[in-house]
Design a protein around this motif. Structure first.
Motif, mmCIF file in Angstrom:
data_model
loop_
_atom_site.group_PDB
_atom_site.id
_atom_site.type_symbol
_atom_site.label_atom_id
_atom_site.label_comp_id
_atom_site.label_asym_id
_atom_site.label_seq_id
_atom_site.Cartn_x
_atom_site.Cartn_y
_atom_site.Cartn_z
ATOM 1 N N SER A 179 -5.874 -27.970 60.895
ATOM 2 C CA SER A 179 -6.716 -28.816 59.861
ATOM 3 C C SER A 179 -7.006 -28.118 58.778
ATOM 4 O O SER A 179 -6.840 -28.370 57.696
ATOM 5 C CB SER A 179 -8.152 -29.345 60.461
ATOM 6 N N GLU A 180 -7.519 -26.803 58.955
ATOM 7 C CA GLU A 180 -7.934 -25.933 57.830
ATOM 8 C C GLU A 180 -6.945 -25.309 57.154
ATOM 9 O O GLU A 180 -6.836 -25.201 55.941
ATOM 10 C CB GLU A 180 -8.648 -24.747 58.421
ATOM 11 N N LEU A 181 -5.609 -25.276 57.809
ATOM 12 C CA LEU A 181 -4.337 -24.705 57.121
ATOM 13 C C LEU A 181 -3.906 -26.022 56.118
ATOM 14 O O LEU A 181 -3.724 -25.672 54.924
ATOM 15 C CB LEU A 181 -3.196 -24.476 58.134
ATOM 16 N N ALA A 182 -3.967 -27.275 56.713
ATOM 17 C CA ALA A 182 -3.586 -28.344 55.856
ATOM 18 C C ALA A 182 -4.478 -28.500 54.765
ATOM 19 O O ALA A 182 -4.108 -29.027 53.507
ATOM 20 C CB ALA A 182 -3.345 -29.706 56.680
ATOM 21 N N GLY A 183 -5.706 -28.516 54.849
ATOM 22 C CA GLY A 183 -6.699 -28.411 53.700
ATOM 23 C C GLY A 183 -6.270 -27.399 52.717
ATOM 24 O O GLY A 183 -6.640 -27.879 51.536
ATOM 25 N N LYS A 184 -6.087 -26.351 53.265
ATOM 26 C CA LYS A 184 -6.186 -25.088 52.062
ATOM 27 C C LYS A 184 -4.750 -25.456 51.306
ATOM 28 O O LYS A 184 -4.535 -25.212 50.152
ATOM 29 C CB LYS A 184 -5.902 -23.657 52.660
ATOM 30 N N LEU A 185 -3.819 -25.818 52.006
ATOM 31 C CA LEU A 185 -2.406 -26.272 51.494
ATOM 32 C C LEU A 185 -2.696 -27.390 50.441
ATOM 33 O O LEU A 185 -2.179 -27.297 49.256
ATOM 34 C CB LEU A 185 -1.267 -26.773 52.367
ATOM 35 N N LEU A 186 -3.379 -28.186 50.792
ATOM 36 C CA LEU A 186 -3.799 -29.248 49.954
ATOM 37 C C LEU A 186 -4.400 -28.897 48.755
ATOM 38 O O LEU A 186 -3.931 -28.954 47.357
ATOM 39 C CB LEU A 186 -4.331 -30.525 50.617
ATOM 40 N N ARG A 187 -5.603 -28.016 48.656
ATOM 41 C CA ARG A 187 -6.247 -27.662 47.764
ATOM 42 C C ARG A 187 -6.016 -26.477 47.109
ATOM 43 O O ARG A 187 -6.006 -26.582 45.821
ATOM 44 C CB ARG A 187 -7.866 -27.435 48.328
ATOM 45 N N GLU A 188 -5.273 -25.605 47.560
ATOM 46 C CA GLU A 188 -4.885 -24.600 46.947
ATOM 47 C C GLU A 188 -3.402 -24.699 46.480
ATOM 48 O O GLU A 188 -2.921 -23.953 45.188
ATOM 49 C CB GLU A 188 -5.103 -23.192 48.048
ATOM 50 N N ALA A 189 -2.378 -25.205 47.192
ATOM 51 C CA ALA A 189 -1.085 -25.259 46.803
ATOM 52 C C ALA A 189 -0.651 -26.464 46.261
ATOM 53 O O ALA A 189 0.577 -26.903 46.087
ATOM 54 C CB ALA A 189 -0.124 -24.809 48.029
ATOM 55 N N HIS A 190 -1.597 -27.325 46.503
ATOM 56 C CA HIS A 190 -1.209 -29.123 46.093
ATOM 57 C C HIS A 190 -0.138 -29.531 46.833
ATOM 58 O O HIS A 190 0.927 -30.290 46.328
ATOM 59 C CB HIS A 190 -1.133 -29.104 44.418
ATOM 60 N N LEU A 191 -0.014 -29.243 48.086
ATOM 61 C CA LEU A 191 0.948 -29.781 48.971
ATOM 62 C C LEU A 191 0.314 -30.845 50.129
ATOM 63 O O LEU A 191 -0.759 -30.164 50.809
ATOM 64 C CB LEU A 191 1.945 -28.954 49.500
ATOM 65 N N ALA A 192 0.448 -31.965 50.289
ATOM 66 C CA ALA A 192 -0.149 -32.812 51.320
ATOM 67 C C ALA A 192 0.750 -32.824 52.528
ATOM 68 O O ALA A 192 1.903 -33.263 52.465
ATOM 69 C CB ALA A 192 -0.392 -34.190 50.805
ATOM 70 N N THR A 193 -0.097 -32.536 53.600
ATOM 71 C CA THR A 193 0.770 -32.653 54.810
ATOM 72 C C THR A 193 -0.221 -33.262 55.721
ATOM 73 O O THR A 193 -1.608 -33.161 55.520
ATOM 74 C CB THR A 193 1.144 -31.163 55.426
#
Ligand SMILES: Cc1ncc(COP(=O)(O)O)c(C=O)c1O
Length: 399
Positions: free
Chosen positions: A348-362
């Motif tokens: 969850s934390e990884l997906a959250g960072k991917l979304l907020r920092e790399a702008h990739l939704a998973t």
């Protein structure tokens, strides 16, 4: 002094407090918020086809409106639609259901909801393979049931066998849920494994609900439905949907195939909630089921190409392992090697960072019952897959 007005505490029902909002919708909402701020988000979160609905299906809906087919219909769908559902299933999967054994519902999720409310009582146990599609667990809980989770074997492409299920059976087991091809893992059960589970359930007087939402998106050469196992049908409920097969997610048309007594109970419940699925959509569904099926084969071929592309890309990222999905349109990469890095403790934390920092939704695996995976939807273009994979590669390398 003005008197303080007491705010009444909101007392909602136990059954609504037992369930949670869908984890996949939470990701969609967060990605939408970023987009509204003008951020370019690559979306691997969506659980729906990227193709438009085929033209002949849209035309049938337009004709239905023009012909004023806009009134109530029988609760479980018109005879024309029910016959079309039964016919399609018989031709494609060698089943032999009758009109009184099919109910058309407002999407596959609605059919699942109805079937579970009809079959599962307070205190009943439901066998649920893990990873599971998010809604099964909450719908079972809403009905008052408890889920008995059975962990699929990732080393064997997320296989589930009758022996694994048998170990979890208790006198309270009422229902076994199967979902092949699976959302989120893309795993496809072999006809042999499925048959063994259905046989076991039949011997023990347990129901099987087989969710065939992705049954036409099976990339193996063995297309199979438990509906062909006619000798076991009195304990079987098949749930299907036009959403993914014909790229019709927004239209909301699904169905249940079940013994007449169960189908009639589902209709009774539906008669006191939604009533019939939209009349216009029923006409479109008949066109989908009775019209040319080439569109289904074409979409399947394209998904196979996209699957190979995304799995190749994921596997080329150091630290990721990824089983080859055999169906649906999701890859389920294992990201455990990144947990513990850069203060990231969970998917969850990884997906959250991917979304907020790399702008990739998973979608993080926790919503599907596993904590070491991300769900990646590859129902998008090759160009979008490449953009997303690049963002993932860069972000993970920075940890
Ligand atoms: C496994 C599974 N079953 C059922 C559904 C329900 O689909 P619909 O209600 O659009 O028919 C979905 C949708 O994502 C799904 O993934």
């Amino acid at each position: 002094m003005t008197p303080t007005v007491a705010v009444p505490t909101l007392k909602l029902t136990d059954r609504i407090n037992r369930i949670e909002p869908s984890a996949t919708l939470a990701v969609v909402n967060e990605a939408d918020k970023l987009r509204q701020q003008g951020i370019d988000v690559v979306d691997f979160g969506a659980g729906e086809p990227h193709f438009p609905t085929p033209q002949h299906i849209k035309d049938a809906a337009i004709v239905a409106i023009q012909n004023n087919f806009t009134k109530y219909t029988p609760v479980g769908g018109t005879s024309e639609l029910r016959d079309a559902i039964v016919h399609r299933h018989a031709v494609d999967f060698d089943s032999d259901y009758r009109r009184e054994e099919v109910v058309a519902c407002v999407g596959g999720k609605h059919a699942i909801f109805n079937a579970i409310q009809v079959l599962v009582d307070h205190g009943d146990e439901v066998i649920l393979p893990v990873p599971y599609w998010v809604s099964f667990k909450d719908i079972v809980r809403y009905a008052g049931g408890d889920c008995a989770l059975v962990e699929a074997d990732e080393g064997q492409s997320f296989r589930i066998t009758a022996a694994m299920i048998e170990r979890r059976l208790t006198p309270r087991t009422k229902l076994i849920i199967l979902n092949s091809p699976s959302n989120p893992s893309g795993a496809v059960m072999s006809p042999e494994d499925m048959t063994e589970v259905v046989r076991l359930a039949h011997e023990r007087g347990i129901w099987v609900m087989s969710d065939e939402c992705y049954v036409y998106l099976n990339y193996t050469d063995r297309h199979f439905s438990v509906g062909s196992l006619r000798e076991f049908r009195e304990r079987l409920v098949i749930v299907g949907s036009l959403s993914k097969t014909y790229s019709m997610t927004g239209w909301r048309l699904g169905y249940a195939l079940a013994p007449a007594a169960v189908a009639s109970a589902i209709q009774k419940l539906q008669s006191q909630s939604t009533s019939n699925p939209t009349s216009i959509v029923q006409k479109a569904a008949v066109a989908a089921l009775k019209g040319p099926q080439q569109c289904v084969a074409d979409m399947r071929a394209e998904y196979t190409r996209l699957r190979d592309h995304v799995v190749g890309g994921l596997r080329s990222i150091p630290g990721i392992t990824c089983t080859l999905p055999q169906g649906a349109f999701y890859a389920y990469p294992n990201v455990s090697s990144f947990l513990g890095r850069g203060a990231i403790r969970s998917a969850s934390e990884l997906a959250g960072k991917l979304l907020r920092e790399a702008h990739l939704a998973t979608v993080p695996g926790e919503g599907f019952g596993t904590s070491h995976h991300l769900r990646v939807s590859y129902a998008t273009s090759v160009a979008e897959l490449d953009r997303g994979l690049e963002r993932m590669r860069k972000f993970l390398a920075s940890l």
